[in-house]
Design a protein around this motif. Structure first.
Motif, PDB file in Angstrom:
ATOM      1  N   GLU A 242       0.916  -1.159   0.044  1.00 20.60           N
ATOM      2  CA  GLU A 242      -0.051   0.111   0.008  1.00 20.60           C
ATOM      3  C   GLU A 242       0.770   1.248   0.078  1.00 20.60           C
ATOM      4  O   GLU A 242       1.670   1.722   1.091  1.00 20.60           O
ATOM      5  CB  GLU A 242      -0.696   0.003   1.361  1.00 20.60           C
ATOM      6  N   ASP A 243       0.972   1.805  -1.219  1.00 19.70           N
ATOM      7  CA  ASP A 243       1.927   3.076  -1.142  1.00 19.70           C
ATOM      8  C   ASP A 243       1.338   4.426  -0.587  1.00 19.70           C
ATOM      9  O   ASP A 243       0.583   5.026  -1.445  1.00 19.70           O
ATOM     10  CB  ASP A 243       2.234   3.097  -2.836  1.00 19.70           C
ATOM     11  N   THR A 244       1.722   4.631   0.553  1.00 22.31           N
ATOM     12  CA  THR A 244       1.311   5.793   1.147  1.00 22.31           C
ATOM     13  C   THR A 244       1.994   7.051   0.926  1.00 22.31           C
ATOM     14  O   THR A 244       2.098   7.998   1.441  1.00 22.31           O
ATOM     15  CB  THR A 244       1.039   5.571   2.721  1.00 22.31           C
ATOM     16  N   LEU A 245       3.071   6.623   0.277  1.00 21.01           N
ATOM     17  CA  LEU A 245       4.360   7.785   0.243  1.00 21.01           C
ATOM     18  C   LEU A 245       3.966   8.838  -0.725  1.00 21.01           C
ATOM     19  O   LEU A 245       3.617   8.580  -1.868  1.00 21.01           O
ATOM     20  CB  LEU A 245       5.477   7.063  -0.472  1.00 21.01           C
ATOM     21  N   ILE A 246       3.729  10.208  -0.039  1.00 21.29           N
ATOM     22  CA  ILE A 246       3.192  11.232  -0.860  1.00 21.29           C
ATOM     23  C   ILE A 246       4.119  11.717  -1.890  1.00 21.29           C
ATOM     24  O   ILE A 246       5.339  11.681  -1.414  1.00 21.29           O
ATOM     25  CB  ILE A 246       2.661  12.200   0.011  1.00 21.29           C
ATOM     26  N   PRO A 247       3.911  11.832  -3.201  1.00 25.15           N
ATOM     27  CA  PRO A 247       5.066  12.144  -4.026  1.00 25.15           C
ATOM     28  C   PRO A 247       5.806  13.664  -3.505  1.00 25.15           C
ATOM     29  O   PRO A 247       5.186  14.504  -2.980  1.00 25.15           O
ATOM     30  CB  PRO A 247       4.096  12.556  -5.241  1.00 25.15           C
ATOM     31  N   ALA A 248       7.119  13.540  -3.843  1.00 23.70           N
ATOM     32  CA  ALA A 248       7.871  14.522  -3.327  1.00 23.70           C
ATOM     33  C   ALA A 248       7.209  15.830  -3.920  1.00 23.70           C
ATOM     34  O   ALA A 248       7.517  17.034  -3.420  1.00 23.70           O
ATOM     35  CB  ALA A 248       9.346  14.566  -3.762  1.00 23.70           C
ATOM     36  N   ARG A 262      10.589  16.298  -8.880  1.00 22.10           N
ATOM     37  CA  ARG A 262       9.849  15.401 -10.002  1.00 22.10           C
ATOM     38  C   ARG A 262      11.231  14.473 -10.450  1.00 22.10           C
ATOM     39  O   ARG A 262      10.853  13.274 -10.622  1.00 22.10           O
ATOM     40  CB  ARG A 262       9.783  16.304 -11.411  1.00 22.10           C
ATOM     41  N   LEU A 263      12.461  14.760 -10.431  1.00 18.25           N
ATOM     42  CA  LEU A 263      13.415  13.913 -10.654  1.00 18.25           C
ATOM     43  C   LEU A 263      13.561  12.634  -9.336  1.00 18.25           C
ATOM     44  O   LEU A 263      13.810  11.702  -9.807  1.00 18.25           O
ATOM     45  CB  LEU A 263      14.675  14.392 -10.897  1.00 18.25           C
ATOM     46  N   VAL A 264      13.147  13.275  -8.053  1.00 16.28           N
ATOM     47  CA  VAL A 264      13.282  12.420  -7.000  1.00 16.28           C
ATOM     48  C   VAL A 264      12.050  11.360  -7.271  1.00 16.28           C
ATOM     49  O   VAL A 264      12.345   9.906  -7.071  1.00 16.28           O
ATOM     50  CB  VAL A 264      12.939  13.123  -5.777  1.00 16.28           C
ATOM     51  N   ASP A 265      10.961  11.924  -7.591  1.00 18.06           N
ATOM     52  CA  ASP A 265       9.715  11.025  -7.647  1.00 18.06           C
ATOM     53  C   ASP A 265       9.948   9.757  -8.790  1.00 18.06           C
ATOM     54  O   ASP A 265       9.635   8.658  -8.851  1.00 18.06           O
ATOM     55  CB  ASP A 265       8.473  11.517  -8.049  1.00 18.06           C
ATOM     56  N   TRP A 266      10.528  10.509 -10.019  1.00 17.64           N
ATOM     57  CA  TRP A 266      10.928   9.468 -11.167  1.00 17.64           C
ATOM     58  C   TRP A 266      11.812   8.353 -10.782  1.00 17.64           C
ATOM     59  O   TRP A 266      11.596   7.184 -10.997  1.00 17.64           O
ATOM     60  CB  TRP A 266      11.656  10.477 -12.305  1.00 17.64           C
ATOM     61  N   SER A 267      12.851   8.785 -10.049  1.00 17.67           N
ATOM     62  CA  SER A 267      13.880   7.913  -9.635  1.00 17.67           C
ATOM     63  C   SER A 267      13.208   6.628  -8.618  1.00 17.67           C
ATOM     64  O   SER A 267      13.691   5.569  -8.499  1.00 17.67           O
ATOM     65  CB  SER A 267      15.077   8.609  -8.954  1.00 17.67           C
ATOM     66  N   MET A 268      12.335   7.050  -7.830  1.00 15.86           N
ATOM     67  CA  MET A 268      11.673   6.371  -6.772  1.00 15.86           C
ATOM     68  C   MET A 268      10.452   5.492  -7.232  1.00 15.86           C
ATOM     69  O   MET A 268       9.620   4.965  -6.330  1.00 15.86           O
ATOM     70  CB  MET A 268      11.487   6.879  -5.529  1.00 15.86           C
ATOM     71  N   SER A 269      10.304   5.419  -8.714  1.00 13.99           N
ATOM     72  CA  SER A 269       9.214   4.728  -9.159  1.00 13.99           C
ATOM     73  C   SER A 269       9.446   3.349  -8.743  1.00 13.99           C
ATOM     74  O   SER A 269      10.498   2.592  -8.784  1.00 13.99           O
ATOM     75  CB  SER A 269       9.111   4.846 -10.710  1.00 13.99           C
TER      76      SER A 269
END
Length: 308
Positions: A242-248, A262-269
């Motif tokens: 259950e992905d509760t991590l709010i996007p950066a 956006r690059l952080v979120d991309w990397s953590m896909s």
């Protein structure tokens, strides 16, 4: 710190190196501060010592803790030495230098210079995150460049995290624990490796998970986010359930530039194919954003409250 049960005692001579003390220990190694009796220089020595399958006998040699584990110990020692030779060929200002590697006491030793500085993980914890964009870029652009070299050599680190980044004078980063580096041979291209909760992506937890440069990319994104928030991201298995991590881009939008978030979120896909496929691809994207924004510490015209 408490001395590891099977650490070599102070004063032990390993070739020209005299052990001063044990300074760290992990699941597969013991780390010593020592000095070179020929040059007088301080060095750090990493000894292959897998605590689950090995112990030290009265003569200081490594032996299997159980007879049936002898072959595992032999193969692990062989791999340690092979990888040490590969690491010795890497020359990069942000990769710790290998001064020497040798076999003794029926195990392997990796010798590195002892460079003064501070640990990024400890610094993040002390500051409780909130590190400036400039600081983050100063640290992670060289780290990504170092990882790009590894990836071009068909190697992966598999344990990138703030605790494995050493900051020298001027916050010049050095990537540590290269003993964790693995060549991308077919036999090592799958999961089931040692993991670090919060920084290891889901494929690293799975025996049939496909390991590759994208695995390190996830860890870089998680490390940058930890520098921002001051805490370790949730473990990948929890995110998978259950992905509760709010996007950066939502959680940190008032504190950091949107392109970096956006690059952080991309990397953590979570999905491998949704991430940058290697450190070079992520580095190129970071450098493109830096070129577009001459003042990285500005967020909607407002500088962050923290300064390095």
């Amino acid at each position: 710190m408490a001395v590891a049960r099977d650490s070599l005692p102070a004063g032990t001579l390993l070739g020209p190196y005299r052990v001063v003390k044990t300074i760290a220990q992990g699941g597969f190694s013991l780390i010593y501060l020592a000095y070179d009796e020929d040059s007088g220089e301080e060095v750090v020595i990493k000894e292959y010592m897998p605590k689950k399958i090995a112990r030290r006998d009265s003569a200081g040699r490594l032996i299997a803790s159980e007879p049936q584990l002898a072959e595992n110990l032999h193969q692990g020692r062989k791999l340690f030495f092979q990888e040490a030779k590969a690491l010795a060929s890497l020359k990069h200002p942000s990769i710790v230098r290998v001064l020497d590697f040798f076999l003794a006491n029926d195990t392997g030793y990796l010798v590195m210079p002892n460079e003064r500085g501070r640990n990024l993980g400890a610094y993040v914890q002390a500051r409780r995150g909130g590190l400036s964009t400039t600081f983050i870029l100063d640290v992670f652009i060289p780290v990504l460049d170092a990882l790009s070299l590894l990836h071009r050599r068909s190697m992966v680190h598999l344990d990138v995290k703030p605790g494995n980044i050493h900051l020298r004078h001027g916050n010049r980063p050095m990537l540590l624990d290269l003993g964790a580096v693995h060549p991308l041979a077919k036999s090592r291209a799958r999961g089931g490796q040692v993991v670090t909760a919060g920084y290891s992506p889901i494929e690293q937890y799975m025996r049939d998970g496909h390991i590759g440069p994208w695995t390190d990319v996830y860890a870089v994104g998680a490390s940058i986010r930890a520098c921002m928030e001051g805490r370790t991201p949730p473990p990948a298995p929890e995110r998978q359930k259950e992905d509760t991590l709010i996007p950066a881009t939502e959680e940190l939008k008032t504190r950091y530039p949107f392109p970096l978030l956006r690059l952080v979120d991309w990397s953590m896909s979570m999905e491998i194919g949704d991430r940058p496929q290697d450190a070079g691809e992520l580095l190129e994207a970071v450098l493109e954003q830096v070129a577009r924004n001459p003042n990285p510490d500005t967020v909607s015209g407002t500088p962050p409250s923290e300064s390095e």
